[in-house]
Motif scaffolding. Structure first.
Motif, PDB file in Angstrom:
ATOM      1  N   ASP A 133       0.182 -32.623  60.695  1.00 39.59           N
ATOM      2  CA  ASP A 133       0.958 -31.907  59.686  1.00 39.59           C
ATOM      3  C   ASP A 133       0.076 -30.939  58.900  1.00 39.59           C
ATOM      4  OD1 ASP A 133       3.573 -33.160  60.049  1.00 39.59           O
ATOM      5  OD2 ASP A 133       2.597 -34.978  59.313  1.00 39.59           O
ATOM      6  N   ARG A 174      -4.365 -31.783  47.627  1.00 43.41           N
ATOM      7  CA  ARG A 174      -3.211 -32.001  48.505  1.00 43.41           C
ATOM      8  C   ARG A 174      -2.632 -33.392  48.282  1.00 43.41           C
ATOM      9  NH1 ARG A 174      -0.264 -28.679  52.330  1.00 43.41           N
ATOM     10  NH2 ARG A 174       1.156 -30.152  53.307  1.00 43.41           N
ATOM     11  N   ARG A 177      -0.670 -33.489  45.060  1.00 45.70           N
ATOM     12  CA  ARG A 177       0.617 -32.807  45.210  1.00 45.70           C
ATOM     13  C   ARG A 177       1.617 -33.693  45.927  1.00 45.70           C
ATOM     14  NH1 ARG A 177       1.643 -27.608  49.033  1.00 45.70           N
ATOM     15  NH2 ARG A 177       2.065 -29.278  50.511  1.00 45.70           N
ATOM     16  N   ASP A 178       1.146 -34.398  46.949  1.00 44.63           N
ATOM     17  CA  ASP A 178       2.034 -35.279  47.703  1.00 44.63           C
ATOM     18  C   ASP A 178       2.517 -36.458  46.856  1.00 44.63           C
ATOM     19  OD1 ASP A 178       1.540 -33.559  49.728  1.00 44.63           O
ATOM     20  OD2 ASP A 178       0.401 -34.969  50.979  1.00 44.63           O
ATOM     21  N   GLU A 179       1.601 -36.994  46.011  1.00 42.87           N
ATOM     22  CA  GLU A 179       1.965 -38.127  45.172  1.00 42.87           C
ATOM     23  C   GLU A 179       3.004 -37.750  44.126  1.00 42.87           C
ATOM     24  OE1 GLU A 179      -1.715 -39.469  43.608  1.00 42.87           O
ATOM     25  OE2 GLU A 179      -2.418 -40.291  45.536  1.00 42.87           O
ATOM     26  N   THR A 181       5.465 -35.768  44.625  1.00 41.57           N
ATOM     27  CA  THR A 181       6.759 -35.511  45.268  1.00 41.57           C
ATOM     28  C   THR A 181       7.624 -36.756  45.229  1.00 41.57           C
ATOM     29  OG1 THR A 181       5.690 -33.961  46.777  1.00 41.57           O
ATOM     30  CG2 THR A 181       7.865 -34.764  47.420  1.00 41.57           C
ATOM     31  N   ASP A 187      11.237 -33.006  50.623  1.00 43.05           N
ATOM     32  CA  ASP A 187       9.877 -32.565  50.872  1.00 43.05           C
ATOM     33  C   ASP A 187       8.880 -33.716  50.834  1.00 43.05           C
ATOM     34  OD1 ASP A 187      10.674 -29.938  51.089  1.00 43.05           O
ATOM     35  OD2 ASP A 187      10.489 -29.567  48.932  1.00 43.05           O
ATOM     36  N   ASP A 188       9.346 -34.932  51.081  1.00 42.82           N
ATOM     37  CA  ASP A 188       8.453 -36.088  51.048  1.00 42.82           C
ATOM     38  C   ASP A 188       7.291 -35.894  52.027  1.00 42.82           C
ATOM     39  OD1 ASP A 188       7.289 -38.525  50.747  1.00 42.82           O
ATOM     40  OD2 ASP A 188       8.791 -39.620  51.933  1.00 42.82           O
ATOM     41  N   ARG A 189       6.060 -35.933  51.510  1.00 41.39           N
ATOM     42  CA  ARG A 189       4.880 -35.716  52.353  1.00 41.39           C
ATOM     43  C   ARG A 189       3.995 -36.958  52.406  1.00 41.39           C
ATOM     44  NH1 ARG A 189       5.195 -31.046  49.117  1.00 41.39           N
ATOM     45  NH2 ARG A 189       5.817 -29.165  50.242  1.00 41.39           N
ATOM     46  N   SER A 190       4.511 -38.086  52.003  1.00 41.05           N
ATOM     47  CA  SER A 190       3.692 -39.293  51.910  1.00 41.05           C
ATOM     48  C   SER A 190       3.222 -39.789  53.273  1.00 41.05           C
ATOM     49  CB  SER A 190       4.464 -40.399  51.197  1.00 41.05           C
ATOM     50  OG  SER A 190       5.659 -40.707  51.912  1.00 41.05           O
ATOM     51  N   GLU A 192       2.362 -37.691  55.875  1.00 41.01           N
ATOM     52  CA  GLU A 192       1.744 -36.594  56.626  1.00 41.01           C
ATOM     53  C   GLU A 192       0.519 -37.084  57.398  1.00 41.01           C
ATOM     54  OE1 GLU A 192       2.520 -32.487  54.115  1.00 41.01           O
ATOM     55  OE2 GLU A 192       0.734 -33.688  53.677  1.00 41.01           O
ATOM     56  N   TRP A 194      -3.157 -35.920  58.630  1.00 42.24           N
ATOM     57  CA  TRP A 194      -4.181 -34.955  58.229  1.00 42.24           C
ATOM     58  C   TRP A 194      -5.339 -34.977  59.209  1.00 42.24           C
ATOM     59  CZ3 TRP A 194      -5.142 -35.535  52.225  1.00 42.24           C
ATOM     60  CH2 TRP A 194      -3.955 -35.268  51.542  1.00 42.24           C
TER      61      TRP A 194
END
Length: 411
Positions: A133, A174, A177-179, A181, A187-190, A192, A194
């Protein structure tokens, strides 16, 4: 009628006006010295009468002309065939491939390895198959990593060159920012994935990535690390790369490299876990849909890797590197890097081109590297000795730098 074609001649003229037009100059053999031909377009090249010393090759160990490596290629061609003739998933898989992959895995201290038709294909196939991602990429990473990141359609975060602190800051930003959300939001990115990708030795700067610090930063956020060892494979501990010299095999998830530089052959490889290799066999399109590496290439790489591990070629290379670096610095030239690649910083594009041309007139092949390959004002001559240069060759190179450098006003 509207012309919907391509203005090729205009584009070529523009490149020429900007000193960016490249040409092909054939050489009679791939070695520390050779006879070159002037660019000939589509005509038959004509070799020059004077032999030149080559300080521009990635043939770092000088093994392209080694009898043992050549004999291994001949034997594979005679026994297995000159080409694989199909994807390895069809009929192009041979014992020669598996022998090389076993040796690569042993050298890189991983479960398994897999060979590709080129290093470019290895990077593109691996990164797109992993399908991350987010990719955190060193700003000076190789073009194949950049292209692979685009094909993977990942969010790409570029961090400052060899700067683990900047990488950590961008990983942290990053993560924060994800936390922030909402877990149930669109837009949940928990979850992702990396991937941090870096060259280990950077071919235009000679710099070495701070891999241990990069691994530490990755572990703090649960990211994977992929290291491109193209310009390190075969040159460090037991024929491995920087990963081996720093004993980071258990902390680097993906080790990639080439067979076409120190290993005097053609192709690329990826080394890692059983699961990684099985995934690439099934999902790396540049592996699945390419004809397998030619058996003579695989056999010659195996022999070159064996020589690197058990011979004295690595020691000879590093002696030449030290001699050449000391001599260049004694001329008050700025030499970057911490590796076998010795970039001599000139600055001005025209000065670098004039210096390279003057060196060539004195029988030294060492190219000028200028923008956009390197930043504006950072044009350079890229010097790369090989293990097969002798002391007289190093002295000739240094003398040429001294004489031509005075002519172009560097001293």
């Amino acid at each position: 009628m509207v012309d919907r074609g391509f203005a090729l001649e205009t584009r070529l003229r523009q490149r020429e006006a900007n000193d960016l037009k490249r040409t092909l100059s054939p050489v009679d053999s791939i070695a520390e010295r050779g006879y070159f031909a002037e660019p000939s377009g589509g005509d038959l090249p004509v070799l020059e009468s004077e032999e030149a010393l080559v300080f521009a090759s990635n043939n770092y160990l000088g093994l392209t002309g080694d009898q043992r490596v050549q004999d291994a290629a001949r034997q594979a061609a005679a026994t297995v065939g000159t080409g694989s003739a199909a994807s390895r998933l069809v009929t192009g898989d041979t014992l020669v491939h598996h022998d090389l992959e076993r040796l690569l895995a042993e050298t890189k201290r991983t479960d398994r390895a897999l060979t590709f038709s080129s290093g470019y294909a290895a990077n593109v196939g691996t990164i797109t198959a992993l399908d991350p991602d987010v990719i955190f990429s060193d700003e000076l990473n190789h073009a194949s990593i950049i292209d692979a990141s685009r094909l993977a359609d990942a969010d790409v975060v570029v961090y400052d060159h060899c700067d683990a602190d900047d990488l950590r800051a961008k990983l942290t930003a990053r993560a924060e920012r994800d936390e922030s959300t909402e877990p149930t939001g669109a837009d949940d990115r928990s979850d992702e994935s990396w991937l941090i990708v870096t060259d280990s030795v950077f071919s235009m700067d000679g710099t070495v990535a701070p891999l241990e610090a990069i691994c530490r930063a990755a572990e703090e956020v649960g990211a994977w690390v992929m290291v491109d060892e193209a310009h390190a494979t075969g040159l460090y501990a037991d024929g491995g790369g920087i990963v081996q010299s720093e004993s980071l095999e258990d902390r680097v998830h993906v080790q990639m490299g080439t067979l076409s530089k120190a290993l005097a052959s053609q192709g690329g490889y990826v080394a890692g876990s059983d699961a990684l290799i099985e995934l690439l066999i099934n999902e790396a399109r540049s592996f699945v849909y390419s004809t397998g590496l030619a058996p003579p290439a695989a056999a010659s790489a195996s022999e070159a890797l064996h020589i690197s591990r058990y011979g004295d070629v690595r020691e000879r290379l590093w002696e030449n590197v030290a001699h050449l670096r000391d001599g260049l610095e004694a001329l008050d030239l700025e030499v970057l890097g911490d590796s076998q690649v010795l970039p001599v910083i000139i600055g001005d594009r025209r000065d670098a081109l004039d210096l390279a041309a003057g060196l060539r007139e004195r029988g030294i092949v060492a190219p000028a590297i200028r923008p956009p390959t390197v930043p504006e004002g950072a044009s350079r001559i890229r010097i790369a000795p090989t293990a097969t240069h002798d002391e007289a060759d190093i002295v000739n190179c240094l003398e040429a730098f001294q004489i031509v450098g005075k002519k172009v006003g560097l001293f």
